[in-house]
Design a protein around this motif. Structure first.
Motif, short mmCIF file in Angstrom:
data_model
loop_
_atom_site.label_atom_id
_atom_site.label_comp_id
_atom_site.label_asym_id
_atom_site.label_seq_id
_atom_site.Cartn_x
_atom_site.Cartn_y
_atom_site.Cartn_z
N TYR A 112 75.62 112.04 71.13
CA TYR A 112 76.88 111.30 71.01
C TYR A 112 77.05 110.84 69.57
CZ TYR A 112 76.34 111.14 76.07
OH TYR A 112 76.15 111.49 77.38
N ARG A 113 78.30 110.77 69.12
CA ARG A 113 78.59 110.25 67.79
C ARG A 113 79.96 109.59 67.79
NH1 ARG A 113 79.80 115.76 64.17
NH2 ARG A 113 81.85 116.24 65.11
N VAL A 121 84.72 108.61 70.83
CA VAL A 121 83.31 109.01 70.87
C VAL A 121 83.27 110.49 71.22
CG1 VAL A 121 81.05 108.63 71.90
CG2 VAL A 121 82.62 106.71 71.63
N GLU A 122 82.52 111.24 70.45
CA GLU A 122 82.36 112.67 70.71
C GLU A 122 80.98 112.92 71.27
OE1 GLU A 122 83.09 114.21 66.84
OE2 GLU A 122 85.27 114.21 67.06
N GLU A 123 80.86 113.94 72.11
CA GLU A 123 79.59 114.26 72.71
C GLU A 123 79.29 115.74 72.57
OE1 GLU A 123 79.29 114.16 77.06
OE2 GLU A 123 81.43 113.64 77.10
N SER A 124 78.02 116.07 72.60
CA SER A 124 77.56 117.45 72.45
C SER A 124 76.53 117.73 73.53
CB SER A 124 76.95 117.66 71.06
OG SER A 124 76.34 118.93 70.97
N THR A 132 82.76 117.79 71.57
CA THR A 132 84.01 117.57 72.29
C THR A 132 84.22 116.07 72.43
OG1 THR A 132 82.90 117.68 74.44
CG2 THR A 132 83.85 119.73 73.58
N VAL A 133 85.46 115.67 72.73
CA VAL A 133 85.76 114.25 72.91
C VAL A 133 85.21 113.79 74.26
CG1 VAL A 133 87.57 112.51 73.09
CG2 VAL A 133 87.79 114.39 71.45
N GLY A 134 84.31 112.80 74.24
CA GLY A 134 83.76 112.24 75.47
C GLY A 134 84.59 111.09 75.99
N TRP A 135 85.01 110.23 75.08
CA TRP A 135 85.87 109.10 75.43
C TRP A 135 86.69 108.75 74.20
CZ3 TRP A 135 86.28 104.47 72.88
CH2 TRP A 135 87.10 103.50 73.47
N GLY A 136 87.91 108.29 74.41
CA GLY A 136 88.71 107.88 73.27
C GLY A 136 90.10 107.44 73.66
N ILE A 137 90.76 106.79 72.73
CA ILE A 137 92.14 106.37 72.85
C ILE A 137 92.89 107.03 71.70
CG2 ILE A 137 93.71 104.39 72.72
CD1 ILE A 137 91.53 102.70 73.93
N TRP A 193 83.16 106.40 81.81
CA TRP A 193 83.38 105.53 80.65
C TRP A 193 84.32 104.38 81.05
CZ3 TRP A 193 81.25 105.88 75.79
CH2 TRP A 193 80.59 107.06 75.48
N GLN A 194 84.09 103.22 80.46
CA GLN A 194 85.01 102.10 80.61
C GLN A 194 84.94 101.21 79.38
OE1 GLN A 194 84.15 99.23 83.65
NE2 GLN A 194 81.96 99.16 83.22
N ARG A 195 86.03 100.50 79.12
CA ARG A 195 86.09 99.54 78.02
C ARG A 195 85.75 98.16 78.54
NH1 ARG A 195 92.05 100.15 76.49
NH2 ARG A 195 91.62 98.45 75.07
N ILE A 196 84.96 97.41 77.78
CA ILE A 196 84.63 96.05 78.16
C ILE A 196 84.92 95.13 76.99
CG2 ILE A 196 82.85 96.81 79.77
CD1 ILE A 196 80.74 95.95 77.77
#
Length: 392
Positions: A112-113, A121-124, A132-137, A193-196
């Motif tokens: 992850y990066r 956040v991108e993940e591989s 690829t995009v793992g989570w994002g806005i 994924w979730q935002r806190i």
């Protein structure tokens, strides 16, 4: 001789009276706190996150406070005094600032990066060879949402992913990302994924709140300003259609009044959409809404005047008014999709502009047809029609 106080005595009395009042006022006024998540790391089998107060220091400095979680980022607590002492002794300026990490075995190929300057956040899955995009806005939604933050500054600096940590847990691994003023993003062992947020001040522990639904982070004034422009497009369509059909029979002051209200109203609506804080948006929304009401009234007045003077038939007037309502509704649809994060702002504005333009042109075309189909008035006997002399 009249009794007077010396100037020096007056100054002393002023100090005695004013200074205590000023001190009480300063004590009663607390500076706002802007918590900013800047660090995340794994320490002694715990996930530890660090925060700074953006109102006190730069986010590049050492975090002011640390929180820890021992259950995979489900609940959090402040470090104990002993833990704080040991952690502070081992901490450096780079503690918790990692921008890329991989999961522990047996899923070491999962990495992850953070994407600098973005809430992303991108993940591989192949050890970092492809991402690829793992989570994002989206940047568009982030920039809209940034307007609801007080004294945020540059969104790419203060509302972006900063650091992350990957911690092994039974059944998989957990990822915690420090996202500046937005708080944190957490990936649990199931891959969700979730935002806190930052929790409640004064409590030793806090639990992650539910993530907001798309559109919930938009200021109400901003959405209303968009819909305001859509309604204004419908009013302009009605005025253009009826005014064009009723040329010569509609008072000119109606068109002039519509122009003088529609143009400032549009400018206020655009200003409200791009204002920096809620007060500025409110100051633009109030007169803008008043201008909308006046413009809509003048547009309907144009239709009424054209109908009562006989320059526009009832069928054509009904069609133009119906087209104006449809134009307003059609222009509002792209903005509704934008508010639900289904369309970016630029595309929504272009679609709304296209719908509004088509509606205005169609209303003008109906008005022109009605004007051409209007029967010519009977000749006035007092003024016989002039006929050219017959050729000899």
């Amino acid at each position: 001789r009249a009794w007077r106080l010396r100037p020096a005595t007056v100054r002393r009395l002023a100090l005695v009276v004013v200074l205590p009042a000023a001190g009480l006022a300063m004590a009663a006024t607390s500076a706002p706190r802007y918590p900013t998540a800047v660090a995340a790391l794994t320490w002694h089998d715990m996930i530890v996150v660090g925060e700074v107060d953006a109102n006190h220091q730069s986010a590049l400095e050492q975090p002011e406070s640390w929180r820890a979680s021992a259950d995979g980022a489900r609940t959090w607590r402040a470090l104990t005094a002993d833990e704080q002492a040991r952690f502070t002794a081992a901490a450096t300026a780079s503690t918790g600032r990692a921008e890329q990490q991989c999961a522990p075995a047996p899923t070491a190929d999962r990495c992850y990066r953070v994407a600098r300057g973005h809430l992303r956040v991108e993940e591989s899955a192949d050890g970092g060879r492809s991402w690829t995009v793992g989570w994002g806005i989206s940047d568009d939604r982030r920039d809209r949402w940034a307007r609801s933050f007080d004294e945020l500054g540059d969104a790419e600096t203060h509302l972006s992913s900063r650091a992350l940590t990957v911690a092994g847990r039974p059944g998989g691994h957990v990822v915690v990302v420090a996202n500046g003023r937005d708080g944190y993003a957490v990936r649990d062992v199931t891959g969700k994924w979730q935002r806190i947020g930052f929790g409640t001040e004064g409590l030793d522990s806090w639990t992650a709140p539910a993530s907001p639904a798309p559109g919930d982070d938009l200021p109400v004034e901003l959405v209303l300003a968009k819909y305001y422009l859509a309604v204004l497009a419908g009013a302009v369509a009605i005025a253009v259609g009826c005014g064009w059909a009723g040329r010569g029979g509609v008072p000119g002051w109606l068109g002039l009044g519509l122009l003088l209200t529609a143009v400032p109203g549009t400018l206020l609506g655009v200003l409200g959409m791009h204002a920096g804080d809620s007060m500025e948006r409110l100051l633009a929304a109030v007169p803008g809404t008043a201008a909308l009401v006046v413009a809509a009234g003048l547009a309907l007045g144009t239709a009424v005047a054209a109908g009562t003077t006989g320059t526009l038939g009832g069928r054509a007037a009904t069609g133009i008014v119906a087209l104006g309502v449809a134009t307003a509704a059609g222009a509002a649809v792209p903005y509704a999709l934008w508010a639900r994060d289904a369309l970016d702002e630029r595309a929504a504005s272009l679609l709304a502009l296209a719908v509004g333009g088509v509606g205005v042109l169609a209303a003008g075309w109906i008005g022109d047809r009605a004007r051409r189909d209007r029967p010519a008035p009977p000749p006035d006997p007092a003024y016989p029609r002039w006929e050219p002399a017959a050729r000899r």
